[in-house]
Design an enzyme around this catalytic site. Structure first.
Site: not given
Length: 413
Positions: A180, A221, A223, A254, A257, A281, A289, A291, A321
Site C-alpha cells: 500500500w 491495496e 484507497k 480495506d 478505503h 483488511h 478511513d 480505522d 487493520d
C-alpha cells in the site's frame, strides 16, 4: 454452560445446522492480527510522525515502547482470542540493534526475533512494506517522478518480498505481502496518467523476481483518499483491480478505503470471479478511513457471510487493520478480533439450506423471516463453547484479565 450448549445444538439441528461442523470449520479459518495496534503504528525506526493519511488519536497509557514489550502484549492478546491466528508485521518493526539500516537494505536477520516468536506461538506471519513515515515519502513513493526516490521504494518492496518468502519457508506457512502506498494529490492534478504509469512500472519491477507462491503471495491495496491526497489517489480501486487481475496477484480490499456508502462485502463475490484469492483488511471507518475498532455490525456480518456462504474461506485471507490509542490497546485488539470470529461463527450457523431453498423457489417472505429470526437464535451458547474449547475466557472475563494485565504490566511503563 454445557446444558445451554446442548440445547443450542438441538435447536440448530432442528433447522438443519450441524453445530459441531460449524465449530470445526471455524477452527481452520485464520485471522491475521496487526502488530501496529499495540504501539500506535510507531515502529522502531524513530523516523518521524505518520503521514500519507494515517493518524492515530489518543494517548492512553501503556503503549508498547519496544519490540520486547510489543511481543509480550501480543502474546497476552493471543491467550484471549479463540481460533486460528496469524500475525501481520510492517517493515518498520525491524530490529537492527540500534544500527541505522535503510528500508531498502532490510534483511530477514532484522526480523529473526519475530520469526522465533511466531514459532513459539505456532502462528503464521504476514508482511507489509512501509511506504510512509519516511523523508523520501514526502512527495510520493512508487509514483515519484524522481527515479532515484522511486528506485529506493522499489528496492524496499523487493527486500520485503524476499523477507516474506523466508518467513514462509521457515514457518512452512505462506506469507501474504501487501503493498500500500499513500501517493496522491492534495489538489486536482493536471496529469493523472503519468504517475499511474510509473506506479505500474514500479510494481512490475518489484514483482519481476519470481517467488514460489507456496512461500509468499503478493497483494496490492487501493484507497479512495488520504489526508494530503484528497483530490486524487493514484493507487485507486480501478487501478489495482486491473493490475491484480492482469498480473495474477491478490487484491486487498480495506473496509475503510472506499466511499462511506460503499462496502467491501459486496465486492468479494465480484472480485473472486476474476481472482484466485483476495486479501481483506477488516476495519471500521466512521465517515472516513478512521480505522476504528471493529464492531460486530451489519457490514462485518455481511463480510463474514459472503465468505462462508460461497465457501471462500480458502480464497479470502482475513487481516485486521485498525489502531485506537484512546482506549486500552489490548482491549481494542481483543474486541475487534473476537468480533471477527463471532461474525464467522454466526455465518456458519445460518440455516443455509432453508435460505437457499426459499430463495430459489421465490419464497422471498420466508427468506426474510429466516434471516431475521436467525438474529435471535441461541448463538451465544455456541460462541461460549467455542471459547471454552480454545481455553480463552468468555464475555467480560476478557476485560478482567486485561485490567489485571494493565495493573501489573502496562501501568509500569
Amino acid at each position: 454452560m454445557s446444558g445451554c450448549f446442548d440445547s443450542a445444538k438441538e435447536f440448530y439441528a432442528s433447522i438443519g445446522v450441524d453445530v459441531e461442523a460449524a465449530i470445526s470449520r471455524l477452527s481452520e479459518i485464520p485471522v491475521s492480527l496487526h502488530c501496529w495496534q499495540g504501539d500506535d503504528v510507531s515502529g522502531f525506526e524513530n523516523a518521524g510522525s505518520l503521514d500519507g493519511g494515517l493518524a492515530v488519536t489518543g494517548n492512553y497509557p501503556g503503549r508498547a515502547r519496544n519490540a520486547e514489550e510489543l511481543r509480550k502484549d501480543i502474546a497476552k492478546v493471543l491467550t484471549l482470542i479463540p481460533g486460528k491466528k496469524r500475525l501481520n508485521l510492517h517493515a518498520i518493526y525491524a530490529e537492527t540493534d540500534g544500527k541505522k539500516v535503510e528500508r531498502n537494505e532490510l534483511e530477514t536477520k532484522h526480523f529473526v526475533n519475530w520469526l522465533n516468536f511466531a514459532k513459539e506461538q505456532n502462528i503464521g506471519l504476514d508482511f507489509n512494506p512501509t511506504c510512509f513515515a519516511h523523508p523520501l515519502a514526502e512527495n510520493g513513493t512508487l509514483t515519484n517522478a524522481d527515479a532515484g526516490i522511486r528506485n529506493f521504494w522499489i528496492e524496499h518492496a523487493i527486500a520485503c518480498r524476499r523477507i516474506a518468502a523466508d518467513f514462509g519457508k521457515e514457518l512452512n506457512n505462506t506469507c501474504v505481502t501487501n503493498i500500500w502506498i499513500p501517493d496522491g494529490s492534495k489538489d486536482t492534478p493536471y496529469d493523472r496518467l503519468a504517475p499511474r504509469k510509473r506506479l505500474m512500472d514500479s510494481l512490475d519491477a518489484i514483482l519481476a523476481e519470481k517467488i514460489d507462491s507456496k512461500y509468499n503471495r503478493d497483494a496490492v491495496e487501493s484507497k479512495l483518499f488520504g489526508i494530503g491526497a484528497e483530490s486524487c489517489t493514484y493507487g485507486s480501486h480501478e487501478f489495482y483491480m486491473g493490475y491484480a487481475v492482469s498480473r495474477g496477484i491478490l487484491l486487498c480490499l480495506d473496509a475503510g478505503h472506499f466511499h462511506p456508502t460503499e462496502v467491501i462485502s459486496d465486492k468479494i463475490s465480484s472480485t473472486l470471479l476474476y481472482l484466485d484469492e483476495i486479501l481483506l483488511h477488516v476495519s471500521r471507518g466512521v465517515r472516513w478511513d478512521s480505522d476504528h475498532v471493529v464492531c460486530w455490525d451489519g457490514e462485518l456480518q455481511a463480510i463474514a457471510s459472503e465468505i462462508i456462504r460461497h465457501n471462500y474461506d480458502k480464497k479470502v485471507h482475513i487481516g485486521l487493520d485498525y489502531f485506537d490509542a484512546s482506549i486500552n490497546r489490548l482491549a481494542a485488539w481483543c474486541i475487534g478480533a473476537r468480533n471477527m470470529y463471532k461474525a464467522l461463527l454466526f455465518a456458519l450457523l445460518e440455516p443455509a439450506k432453508m435460505l437457499d431453498d426459499a430463495e430459489k423457489s421465490g419464497d422471498l417472505a420466508s427468506r426474510l423471516m429466516l434471516l431475521e429470526e436467525s438474529k435471535s437464535m441461541p448463538f451465544g451458547a455456541v460462541w461460549n463453547e467455542f471459547c471454552q474449547r480454545n481455553q480463552v475466557p468468555c464475555g467480560m472475563a476478557v476485560m478482567n484479565e486485561i485490567k489485571e494485565y494493565e495493573k501489573n504490566v502496562l501501568s509500569k511503563r
